[in-house]
Design a protein around this motif. Structure first.
Motif, short mmCIF file in Angstrom:
data_model
loop_
_atom_site.label_atom_id
_atom_site.label_comp_id
_atom_site.label_asym_id
_atom_site.label_seq_id
_atom_site.Cartn_x
_atom_site.Cartn_y
_atom_site.Cartn_z
N LYS A 148 -12.61 8.59 -8.67
CA LYS A 148 -12.81 7.55 -9.68
C LYS A 148 -11.93 7.82 -10.90
O LYS A 148 -11.23 6.92 -11.39
N ASN A 181 -8.04 3.14 -13.99
CA ASN A 181 -8.22 1.68 -13.95
C ASN A 181 -6.95 0.99 -13.47
O ASN A 181 -6.56 -0.07 -13.96
N GLN A 182 -6.31 1.60 -12.50
CA GLN A 182 -5.01 1.11 -12.05
C GLN A 182 -5.10 0.17 -10.84
O GLN A 182 -4.08 -0.24 -10.30
N ASN A 183 -6.33 -0.16 -10.41
CA ASN A 183 -6.49 -1.04 -9.24
C ASN A 183 -5.69 -0.50 -8.04
O ASN A 183 -4.95 -1.23 -7.38
N PRO A 212 -4.31 0.59 -4.60
CA PRO A 212 -4.49 0.01 -3.27
C PRO A 212 -4.98 1.03 -2.26
O PRO A 212 -4.42 2.12 -2.14
N ASP A 263 -14.81 -3.53 -4.90
CA ASP A 263 -14.38 -4.87 -5.32
C ASP A 263 -13.77 -4.90 -6.71
O ASP A 263 -13.05 -5.84 -7.06
N THR A 264 -14.04 -3.88 -7.53
CA THR A 264 -13.55 -3.90 -8.91
C THR A 264 -12.76 -2.67 -9.33
O THR A 264 -11.91 -2.75 -10.22
N ASP A 265 -13.00 -1.54 -8.70
CA ASP A 265 -12.35 -0.29 -9.11
C ASP A 265 -11.06 0.01 -8.36
O ASP A 265 -10.24 0.83 -8.81
N VAL A 266 -10.89 -0.59 -7.19
CA VAL A 266 -9.68 -0.40 -6.38
C VAL A 266 -9.30 -1.75 -5.78
O VAL A 266 -10.03 -2.73 -5.92
N SER A 267 -8.17 -1.77 -5.11
CA SER A 267 -7.75 -2.98 -4.39
C SER A 267 -7.74 -2.66 -2.90
O SER A 267 -6.92 -1.87 -2.42
#
Length: 440
Positions: free
Chosen positions: A174, A179-181, A183, A209-213
């Motif tokens: 985490k 907060n770089q989304n 992938p 759904d919000t912390d990663v892509s």
């Protein structure tokens, strides 16, 4: 198939089982050491010896597969002549480029240039039946006839995270991801790899759904994408994790069996209308695949199996990238090496082949959790439409599988995950209510 048709199918299967046993000489299972020498091919009795009552309605079917080790039962059934052994002499097993291509070809069906069935992610037949992933959201009824394997998948990370020593606990990522989304890849939305990745992340407090892509990538392209830096983690089956470690591009954080021991994975599925029209052919295909699963599960056959499926027409990877993890020899790429992992892939042992409805209940519950299917979905009714455990039992009985290896219940009971969370297949709503991270 109507309830009446189902009853007729089971009765017919039972009545002809004895004749089939005589025809194939399978009184103690088709791949016992007494029937075939160690490592030898299963003995394929000529199709002409099939009891007339069991003769399939057609001899041809087109089946798809993705380049993953767990497609081995279909490949071995083809290479060892097992489809032909049960009267399906014109079966074709064809490579699919991705799971979306598999879906598209199943939608078409073989009469329109597609395929009749496939090695497939277990949730996909449900999505197709519900119409959630099909063109125009038009339902394409599918049937699951067998589970192809348990375990055998993994989650791997880029070598840049090697110092974190991440394992089953994803929490350290985490802060690392920030907060770089970032992938992270799986193979198909709502599929098994997506669900393993999401469960693992959420258990560590990371909202997928919000912390990663979370992005879809075809299995054979995973290693190349990690090399290029297109993603930081991926979940897929073998041999792609072994290849990642061999090429020193990344490391395996965990095997998915460490998340959920002996979890269900891929399935053998056929179009529902094809099964309705050709129930005996569906049973014959299932018999061939079950016999192949028994063969694949024998340790003395692992080397030969790996050599066969490594060929260019099948997985197109070095056999050395397959055999180690198939034997449970896991090099995580971190210095951790397991000589005989207790959660290595299984094709037959411990009822790996049986399509438990309780497992499908978890797949549907997780798809509700992440918003892939409506929360109003009737889980039990949907499973009853798709899951054809009756065909599995008829095929197993005809093969002479010992009664002790044929489950008497459709549920494996309450399942416990690595983080202590329990799933009661009789109470999926309670499971969903208890989850901290889920789709709003």
């Amino acid at each position: 198939m109507s309830n009446l048709s189902r009853r007729k199918f089971i009765i017919t299967a039972g009545a002809t089982a004895a004749g089939t046993l005589l025809a194939h000489g399978c009184s103690s299972g088709p791949t016992t050491s007494s029937a075939t020498p160690s490592g030898a091919s299963p003995s394929a009795a000529p199709a002409v010896n099939i009891n007339p009552a069991d003769a399939p309605e057609v001899t041809a079917a087109k089946l798809g597969f993705i380049a993953l080790t767990d497609s081995a039962p279909l490949i071995i059934a083809q290479e060892k002549g097992l489809f032909a052994k049960y009267g399906m002499k014109d079966v074709q097993v064809t490579k699919q480029a991705s799971w979306p291509v598999t879906r598209d070809n199943l939608e078409l069906g073989s009469d329109k240039g597609g395929i009749d069935g496939a090695h497939i992610l277990s949730p996909m037949p449900y999505h197709m039946t519900l119409g959630t992933i099909t063109k125009g959201n038009q339902p394409v009824p599918m049937n699951i006839l067998a589970r192809l394997n348990t375990n055998g998948q993994a989650i791997s990370l880029s070598k840049k995270y090697l110092d974190l020593k991440v394992g089953t606990d994803s929490a350290p990522l985490k802060a690392a991801f920030g907060n770089q989304n970032v992938p992270v890849a799986m193979t198909f939305p709502g599929g098994t790899h997506d669900l393993w990745m999401r469960y693992w992340l959420a258990a560590g407090g990371i909202n997928p759904d919000t912390d990663v892509s979370v992005i879809p990538i075809p299995p054979p392209q995973m290693v190349a994408n990690m090399k290029s830096g297109s993603m930081e983690a991926f979940c897929v089956g073998e041999p792609w994790h072994a290849q990642l470690v061999t090429q020193k591009v990344g490391y395996t954080a965990l095997l998915t069996g460490e998340l959920w021991k002996d979890h269900p994975e891929k399935a053998l599925a056929l179009r529902g209308d094809w099964v309705e029209k050709n129930p005996k052919a569906a049973k014959a295909i299932t018999m061939a695949v079950l016999e192949a699963q028994q063969w694949c599960d024998k340790p003395e056959n692992h080397d030969e199996m790996s050599q066969i499926i490594s060929q260019d027409k099948w997985l197109k990877v070095p056999a050395a990238d397959i055999i180690g993890r198939m034997k449970g020899q896991i090099d995580y790429g971190t210095g951790r090496i397991e000589a005989a992992s207790p959660v290595a892939m299984k094709f037959w042992a411990d009822n790996a082949s049986y399509p438990y409805k309780s497992h499908d209940a978890w797949f549907l519950a997780e798809n509700i959790r992440w918003g892939y299917i409506p929360a109003t979905t009737d889980i039990k009714a949907t499973i009853d439409k798709v899951n054809r455990e009756d065909i599995w039992k008829a095929a197993a009985t005809a093969l002479g599988v010992p009664a002790a290896q044929i489950p008497t219940t459709t549920s494996r009971g309450v399942e416990t995950f690595f983080d202590g969370v329990k799933f009661d297949p009789e109470k999926p709503e309670e499971y969903l209510k208890g989850l901290a991270i889920k789709k709003a």
